[in-house]
Design a protein around this motif. Sequence first.
Motif, PDB file in Angstrom:
ATOM      1  N   UNK A   1      16.541  29.985  19.826  1.00 14.21           N
ATOM      2  CA  UNK A   1      16.369  31.420  19.581  1.00 14.21           C
ATOM      3  C   UNK A   1      16.290  31.755  18.102  1.00 14.21           C
ATOM      4  N   UNK A   2      15.577  32.876  17.825  1.00  9.67           N
ATOM      5  CA  UNK A   2      15.515  33.416  16.483  1.00  9.67           C
ATOM      6  C   UNK A   2      14.748  32.535  15.507  1.00  9.67           C
ATOM      7  N   UNK A   3      14.986  32.764  14.216  1.00  9.84           N
ATOM      8  CA  UNK A   3      14.293  32.038  13.163  1.00  9.84           C
ATOM      9  C   UNK A   3      13.054  32.771  12.698  1.00  9.84           C
ATOM     10  N   UNK A   4      12.206  32.067  11.951  1.00 11.11           N
ATOM     11  CA  UNK A   4      10.974  32.640  11.412  1.00 11.11           C
ATOM     12  C   UNK A   4       9.784  32.204  12.250  1.00 11.11           C
ATOM     13  N   UNK A   5       8.965  33.162  12.631  1.00 11.83           N
ATOM     14  CA  UNK A   5       7.719  32.833  13.308  1.00 11.83           C
ATOM     15  C   UNK A   5       6.854  31.993  12.367  1.00 11.83           C
ATOM     16  N   UNK A   6       6.378  30.807  12.788  1.00 10.12           N
ATOM     17  CA  UNK A   6       5.626  29.932  11.878  1.00 10.12           C
ATOM     18  C   UNK A   6       4.333  30.553  11.363  1.00 10.12           C
ATOM     19  N   UNK A   7       3.751  31.490  12.119  1.00  5.87           N
ATOM     20  CA  UNK A   7       2.484  32.100  11.700  1.00  5.87           C
ATOM     21  C   UNK A   7       2.698  33.245  10.711  1.00  5.87           C
TER      22      UNK A   7
ATOM     23  N   UNK B   1      21.396  33.457  11.053  1.00  6.78           N
ATOM     24  CA  UNK B   1      22.520  34.155  11.670  1.00  6.78           C
ATOM     25  C   UNK B   1      23.505  33.173  12.281  1.00  6.78           C
ATOM     26  N   UNK B   2      24.708  33.672  12.553  1.00  4.69           N
ATOM     27  CA  UNK B   2      25.722  32.877  13.237  1.00  4.69           C
ATOM     28  C   UNK B   2      25.364  32.771  14.717  1.00  4.69           C
ATOM     29  N   UNK B   3      25.560  31.587  15.282  1.00  4.83           N
ATOM     30  CA  UNK B   3      25.219  31.368  16.688  1.00  4.83           C
ATOM     31  C   UNK B   3      26.121  30.288  17.251  1.00  4.83           C
ATOM     32  N   UNK B   4      26.656  30.522  18.451  1.00  5.54           N
ATOM     33  CA  UNK B   4      27.468  29.517  19.137  1.00  5.54           C
ATOM     34  C   UNK B   4      27.589  29.904  20.612  1.00  5.54           C
ATOM     35  N   UNK B   5      27.819  28.905  21.453  1.00  2.00           N
ATOM     36  CA  UNK B   5      27.991  29.137  22.885  1.00  2.00           C
ATOM     37  C   UNK B   5      29.477  29.109  23.231  1.00  2.00           C
ATOM     38  N   UNK B   6      29.877  30.052  24.081  1.00  2.00           N
ATOM     39  CA  UNK B   6      31.282  30.169  24.463  1.00  2.00           C
ATOM     40  C   UNK B   6      31.375  30.820  25.833  1.00  2.00           C
ATOM     41  N   UNK B   7      32.103  30.189  26.750  1.00  3.25           N
ATOM     42  CA  UNK B   7      32.377  30.761  28.069  1.00  3.25           C
ATOM     43  C   UNK B   7      31.105  31.185  28.800  1.00  3.25           C
TER      44      UNK B   7
ATOM     45  N   UNK C   1      25.303  36.758  15.663  1.00  2.00           N
ATOM     46  CA  UNK C   1      25.779  37.853  14.811  1.00  2.00           C
ATOM     47  C   UNK C   1      25.280  37.632  13.397  1.00  2.00           C
ATOM     48  N   UNK C   2      25.047  38.727  12.674  1.00  2.00           N
ATOM     49  CA  UNK C   2      24.677  38.657  11.273  1.00  2.00           C
ATOM     50  C   UNK C   2      23.259  38.173  11.059  1.00  2.00           C
ATOM     51  N   UNK C   3      23.036  37.501   9.933  1.00  2.00           N
ATOM     52  CA  UNK C   3      21.698  37.092   9.545  1.00  2.00           C
ATOM     53  C   UNK C   3      20.994  38.213   8.798  1.00  2.00           C
ATOM     54  N   UNK C   4      19.647  38.137   8.756  1.00  2.00           N
ATOM     55  CA  UNK C   4      18.901  39.228   8.123  1.00  2.00           C
ATOM     56  C   UNK C   4      17.665  39.578   8.941  1.00  2.00           C
ATOM     57  N   UNK C   5      17.138  40.793   8.679  1.00  2.00           N
ATOM     58  CA  UNK C   5      15.996  41.300   9.434  1.00  2.00           C
ATOM     59  C   UNK C   5      14.687  41.068   8.677  1.00  2.00           C
ATOM     60  N   UNK C   6      13.609  41.760   9.120  1.00  2.00           N
ATOM     61  CA  UNK C   6      12.290  41.570   8.523  1.00  2.00           C
ATOM     62  C   UNK C   6      12.238  41.990   7.057  1.00  2.00           C
TER      63      UNK C   6
ATOM     64  N   UNK D   1      28.350  43.173   6.410  1.00  2.00           N
ATOM     65  CA  UNK D   1      27.104  42.416   6.564  1.00  2.00           C
ATOM     66  C   UNK D   1      27.369  40.934   6.284  1.00  2.00           C
ATOM     67  N   UNK D   2      26.654  40.090   7.041  1.00  2.00           N
ATOM     68  CA  UNK D   2      26.857  38.649   6.858  1.00  2.00           C
ATOM     69  C   UNK D   2      25.534  37.906   7.048  1.00  2.00           C
ATOM     70  N   UNK D   3      24.798  37.765   5.959  1.00  2.80           N
ATOM     71  CA  UNK D   3      23.600  36.936   5.983  1.00  2.80           C
ATOM     72  C   UNK D   3      24.014  35.487   5.710  1.00  2.80           C
ATOM     73  N   UNK D   4      23.317  34.538   6.342  1.00  2.00           N
ATOM     74  CA  UNK D   4      23.593  33.110   6.198  1.00  2.00           C
ATOM     75  C   UNK D   4      25.038  32.754   6.544  1.00  2.00           C
ATOM     76  N   UNK D   5      25.590  33.446   7.525  1.00  2.00           N
ATOM     77  CA  UNK D   5      26.934  33.087   7.998  1.00  2.00           C
ATOM     78  C   UNK D   5      26.821  31.938   9.015  1.00  2.00           C
ATOM     79  N   UNK D   6      27.920  31.235   9.215  1.00  2.00           N
ATOM     80  CA  UNK D   6      27.942  30.125  10.170  1.00  2.00           C
ATOM     81  C   UNK D   6      28.631  30.554  11.456  1.00  2.00           C
TER      82      UNK D   6
END
Length: 393
Positions: free
Chosen positions: A145-151, A182-188, A194-199, A226-231
Motif C-alpha cells: 500500500x501507498x508510496x509514490x506512483x511510478x508514473x 508513513x508508519x505502517x504495521x499489522x496488529x490484531x 499513520x503520518x507520512x506526507x501528502x501530494x 505531524x509525523x513525516x518519515x515516521x516508523x
Amino acid sequence: MGGREKRERGMEREEFYKALLPGLPDDIAFDCLARVPLRFHPGLRLVCCRWRDLVTAPSFHRHRERIGTAEDLIFLVQAVVPVEKGGGSEEEEEEEKEGGAVCQPPVYGLSAYNATLGSWHRVAMPAPVPLFAQVAAVGREVVLLGGWDPASMEPTTEVRVLDPATGGWRRGAAMAAARSFFACAALAGRVYVAGGHDEQKNALRSGESYDPTADAWTALPEMGEERDECQGVAAGGRFWAVSGYGTEGQGRFVGAAEWYDAAAGAWRREEGLWEAGAAACVGVAGGRMWSVGCGGGAGGVREYEGSGRGWKEVAPLPVGMRLGPSPCAAVAVALGSAGEKVLVMAVETEGDGRNGRGAHGAWVLEVGSRRWTRTETPLGFTGFVFAATAVRL
C-alpha cells in the motif's frame, strides 16, 4: 444448463471423488502433499481442481505447521538491481562513458526471501510497485500500500493484496488519503497506517486501519503532531508511530513517539524513543521493541525498556554491516521450533566486497542466542529495501 457445462460439471464431480494419489488412502496422500516445498506448489495447483483447492486451503497450511514443514517467507519492497553487465541501455552506457549523468528514478519490485530454505525470487506483479510502498502481513495475506506512483511520482492511495498460497493478487479498497513515507504495521488482524506526507509534501497527523477480510478502512483520530518519515511498529499489543518530523521541521526528527490506544480510541505520547542516527525499529517476541542501526551514534541492536527507562544494548552489529547513517530494514520471523529471528538488510562495508560498493546484504540475528549469521544475497537482490514483512505457510 448447456450440454458442455453439464459435461464439465460431471468431470469436476468425477475428479473430486478420485483418490488424491492412486494407491494411497487420502489421509496419507494429504500428508505427502503437505511435505512438498512451497516452490513446487504452483505446479501442484495445475494438476487438477482437487489438488488446487487442497493446497490453497487454510487447513492444508495448518497441517504443514503441525507436521513441521511450514516455511517462512519474507516479502521486501526493494529497489531492483539489474544483473546484466552495465545495467542500462546502450545510450545510457555511452553517456556514462562521455561523463554525462544518467538520472532515472529507481524501479521497485516485491522480492521474496524463503528464510527456511535460503532462496530468493521476485514476485510476479500485475502492475509496477509504487516507490517507497509499505507492506504488511495479516494472516497469510500480504498487503502492499501507498508510496509514490511510478508514473506521476505522486503519493498514491492504492492497495493491493497478495495471497501467497494461490499466487493471486486483488485490488483492495483504497486508503482515504494518499500518503508516502508513513508508519505502517499489522496488529490484531488489521493494517494500521499513520503520518507520512501528502501530494504537497505536507506532513500528516491522520491515520486509518484496514481490515483485509472486510476490505474496508476505518479512520483513526489524528495524532498529536505531524509525523513525516515516521516508523511503524507493532509491539506490546500497540501500534507505534516512532519519531518523524513536521512540515516546518523538514528532516529534524523528533525524539517522541505516539502509540494508538485502541480501547480508548486515542493516541498516547511517549518521550525518548528516538535518538540521533539511522535505525530500524522492529517488534519481537514478548511485546518487545528492538532498534537495529546506529541510534545515539553507537551501532548495534537495542531493546526499548519502557517510558523513562530508555534503551539497553542487546547485541553489536555483525562484521560486514556498515554503521549508520545509512538506513536499514528489519523484520522479525518466527521460525517454528528454531525460534524467532530478525532479518536485517543493510549496506555492506566497502571492505566486505561481496556484491560491490553500496550493495545491501542480509544478516539474520537469532533473538534467543543473539548470534548473527550472514545470508547469501544474490546480486539481483542487493538493492535498497524500504519495507518488509513475513508470512508463514
